[in-house]
Scaffold this active site. Structure first.
Site: not given
Ligand code: IMP
Length: 466
Positions: A10, A38
């Site tokens: 982010d 995005h």
């Molecule tokens: P997952 O990728 O859904 O397995 O999430 C694992 C960790 O990565 C969590 O803490 C999510 O909030 C974080 N996360 C995954 N994708 C993003 C993103 O695009 N932006 C910020 N945090 C992310």
């Protein structure tokens, strides 16, 4: 050029991708899935994309979904359909045959695991990312795009995998959402619709484009370096390699061919669980905001919030940053935790990215406006040991920030920032001092600043950004 996040995701990469995309022939993604999001603003139009590279918005650019992505076909088709409805052509989209498919059992496992973990949960986006990458590494149960688009193969794969996945879900107290036959029908249909876009030679397409056709490639990183499965703050990470190395593996191009634009936000944010040394406000205070939003209440900033922030109340500072920066998940709506700029973490990300070829972009500097003082974390105190190293394991849980304090600058209107972006006036002196300090601490040039989501809300500080 590759645009990479240096924080916890982010960072506002999409905005810089929009700024750069007009100069590139291919716009590609290598890793992650629809956990990413995005936001791109072009004119008055706002596009929220999670799988397709934002370059799709520029008709000349060819968008590529690379080999190490995990793709939920239903989400991809919805995204493509949504773009077509708004007049954005998706006919040039290329999807790697070797990307992995997120199946319904991945979503159910993610949901069940997160629900059963209580306080210890990772805080995933529940898009099935971890379970799909687990199957990729495990090899037995994976389904790739080339299976999805081949009816016979797909039937075979689902027949093989379905029984063990059903049993596994039962162990977690969850259920398979549909029968085997229904699944085969649905996914065969997804495969039929996606087949025209699937290619078995993405690395050849891209390397030939560079070598034989003298084309240019903009690679879009997903998430940020500190969420990388190996280098990030494990286990509160995503399941892919989010650094330039992962991105290059995901598209089959050597890393030494890229200049990297490393994007860091003027104040980092974090969603989901995991340690965050410079966090402003407690988890409970931020959860309270989340509850209020779920009840439909709008979180607004008042003059009292600024007064409290300028009297040093950490939660209020964090809230000012969150609301001014609209720090709420694009897909999940979750409030993001906000914190002060953390030099050890940014320097760690720069180090693992490959320092020589990296230029910096600092996002959302406008959001710091209105704070009397701005802090920068210059070191971590780990049980009395003061270090400039970022240690992503248990040490990070006890790391206390060592701050230096800079003077802030006044609240400014959008138009005031836009006149700076257009080169008609100068940045506030203290904003320039903040940028200079970031350059000193990171030993890297800051070439771009963003001061708003629109493409032209960008301050170009150096002539050569490539
Ligand atoms: P997952 O990728 O859904 O397995 O999430 C694992 C960790 O990565 C969590 O803490 C999510 O909030 C974080 N996360 C995954 N994708 C993003 C993103 O695009 N932006 C910020 N945090 C992310």
């Amino acid at each position: 050029m590759a645009v990479m996040g240096l924080d916890y995701g982010d960072e506002g990469k999409g905005k810089f991708v929009s700024y750069l995309a007009p100069y590139f022939d291919y716009v590609v993604r290598g890793t992650g899935g629809d956990n990413a999001a995005h936001t791109s603003e072009i004119g008055t139009e706002v596009y929220k994309l999670s799988l397709i590279p934002s370059g799709v918005l520029y008709p000349h650019a060819i968008p590529v979904l690379g080999d190490m992505m995990v793709i939920n076909p239903e989400v991809l088709l919805e995204e493509m359909g949504g773009l077509e409805k708004r007049g954005v052509s998706t006919k040039n989209v290329i999807i790697s045959a070797y990307a992995h498919v997120i199946m319904p059992w991945h979503l159910s496992e993610d949901e069940a695991r997160e629900s059963s973990k209580g306080e210890k949960k990772i805080g995933t986006t529940k898009r099935g990312i971890g379970p799909a990458y687990k199957d990729m590494a495990g090899r037995y149960d994976a389904i790739r795009m080339e299976d999805l688009v081949d009816e016979e193969r797909l039937r075979g794969r689902i027949e093989t995998v379905f029984p063990s996945k059903t049993m596994m879900l039962e162990l977690f107290g969850a259920k398979m959402e549909s029968s085997k036959e229904e699944l085969i029908q649905r996914y065969t249909e997804f495969g039929r619709r996606l087949k025209p876009f699937v290619r078995k030679n993405v690395p050849y397409i891209l390397n030939h484009a560079l070598d034989l056709e003298r084309k240019t490639i903009l690679a879009e990183g997903a998430q940020g370096a500190l969420l990388s499965v190996v280098r990030g703050s494990y286990p509160n990470v995503t399941s892919s390699i989010t650094t330039i190395n992962g991105l290059c593996e995901g598209i089959g191009i050597s890393g030494d061919r890229f200049t990297v634009l490393g994007v860091t936000k003027a104040y980092p944010t974090r969603v989901g669980g995991g340690p965050f040394p410079t966090q402003l406000g407690t988890d409970e205070q931020i959860r309270q905001e989340e509850r209020m939003r779920r009840e439909g209440k709008r979180i607004q900033l008042t003059d009292e919030d600024f007064e409290r922030a300028n009297a040093g109340d950490e939660y209020s500072i964090g809230k000012v940053l969150r609301v001014q920066g609209n720090e709420y998940g694009t897909r999940t709506g979750r409030p993001r935790r906000t914190g002060w700029f953390d030099a050890p973490s940014v320097n760690y990300s720069i180090m693992i990215t490959g320092a020589k070829r990296l230029k910096l972009a600092v996002a959302k500097i406008d959001v710091l406006s209105g704070l009397d003082e701005i802090k920068i974390c210059v070191a971590h105190d780990i049980n009395g040991e003061v270090t400039t190293e970022y240690r992503p394991g248990h040490d990070l849980e006890i790391a206390k920030p060592v701050y230096e304090t800079l003077d802030g600058w006044e609240r400014m209107s959008k138009e005031e920032w836009m006149t700076i972006a257009r080169g008609e006036s100068k940045m506030p002196r203290n904003a320039q001092k903040f940028v200079n300090r970031v350059e000193e601490l990171t030993q890297h040039p800051v070439v771009l600043l963003s001061v708003g989501p629109e493409r032209d809300a960008t301050i170009q500080l150096k002539d050569n950004i490539f």
